[in-house]
Design an enzyme around this catalytic site. Structure first.
Site: not given
Length: 333
Positions: A60-61, A63, A116, A191-192
């Site tokens: 992820t951004c 980790r 979330t 993207s999300e």
């Protein structure tokens, strides 16, 4: 439905996670660790079709983590090699691996407390692992239960509310740069994180919002340009880069024009970073390292009771896994 395999967990063979996060490791080192763990993951893959895969890679951004089943020696080797990169890894095994993932999915280990987005990121990492390999039962059990309890945690417990989010940071930065509400915004990728920022800014009064994607999208009150049509010489005041794969999706000649528009801001949300060319002006290029620094400065404190409750749930599922595996071994005798 989880499927039980023949694996066992003992003093030598652990279910563990090794990784780095925003807390201990800078963005540049996280990028290096991601490349390393992508290669290291291959050693966890099954050597024969009937064997089960034993790893899930979560990136992820903030980790990069490799969950897997392996000997202590393998995890120790990975930890040593990551340290040699200048990064500071963490390693959790067995019950601590369970409690860690449960806290991650619940948003209690996030830079944006209670976020979330991590629920979907963990789910996608798990589903990708299933597509690539026949996953071992213990990993199925770990991820399915963590995803289930993360959802329960958010619906039954009041997560701490916060305006310390990436969209809030973007708005803060646009205000600092005196960016008008009439500015033209280009979001590269659907993207999300791009969607969350776009809809947040729309609520703040920004109306000239364009998404660039591979395929046509059904968008209301927002424009779209297909990838083959995008041109950085067009008058976009702000460009948002939403995924690492953008780096290789366009020719370098196109990227070199990203700074041609005077005063343009570029937000790079990707890890590894999407921009393949050096920024012409550092104060006009904002990557996840700068975003993380701002979020860390404004970070809310973790609620100890909520954190402890997630850990306890993780420990209980660890004990449940061991009972399931013991029954399986007993039945096969």
């Amino acid at each position: 439905m989880v499927r039980e395999g023949e694996e066992h967990i003992d003093e030598e063979f652990s279910l563990g996670v090794i990784g780095v996060s925003y807390r201990e490791t800078a963005l540049q080192q996280r990028e290096q660790v991601l490349q390393f763990l992508q290669q290291a993951q291959l050693s966890f893959y099954p050597k024969f079709p009937q064997e089960e895969g034993r790893s899930v890679l979560l990136s992820t951004c903030h980790r990069v983590e490799l969950y897997g089943m392996a000997t202590e020696a393998i995890f120790s080797t990975l930890e040593k090699e990551i340290r040699e990169m200048g990064a500071i890894p963490y390693f959790y095994r067995n019950q601590d691996c369970f409690s860690h993932l449960f806290c991650v999915v619940g948003g209690m280990d996030s830079l944006v407390l209670g976020e979330t987005e991590i629920q979907g990121q963990v789910k996608r990492a798990y589903l990708q692992a299933i597509e690539e390999q026949k996953l071992a039962f213990a990993l199925h059990f770990l991820f399915q239960k963590a995803l289930k309890e993360g959802k329960v945690f958010r619906t039954k417990r009041s997560s701490p509310s916060t305006e310390i989010t990436i969209p809030a940071f973007v708005q803060h930065e646009l205000q600092k740069q005196k960016m008008a509400r009439s500015a033209s915004l280009l979001f590269m990728g659907y993207s999300e994180i791009n969607r969350s920022v776009a809809y947040y800014l729309q609520k703040q009064g920004f109306s000239r919002i364009t998404f660039c994607s591979r395929q046509p999208l059904s968008l209301r009150s927002m424009d779209q340009v297909l990838r083959e049509e995008v041109c950085f010489q067009d008058p976009y005041h702000v460009i948002f880069l939403g995924s690492s794969e953008l780096r290789h999706a366009f020719p370098r000649s196109l990227w070199e024009g990203v700074w041609d528009f005077p005063g343009r801001l570029v937000f790079d949300f990707a890890v590894p970073r999407a921009l393949p060319v050096q920024p012409a002006c550092r104060d006009r290029y904002i990557d996840m390292e700068q975003i993380s620094d701002w979020l860390r400065q404004h970070q809310k404190e973790v609620f100890p009771l909520q954190l402890d409750s997630l850990r306890e749930v993780g420990y209980r599922y660890w004990e449940s896994l061991n009972r399931r595996l013991a029954r399986r071994r007993y039945a096969s005798v």
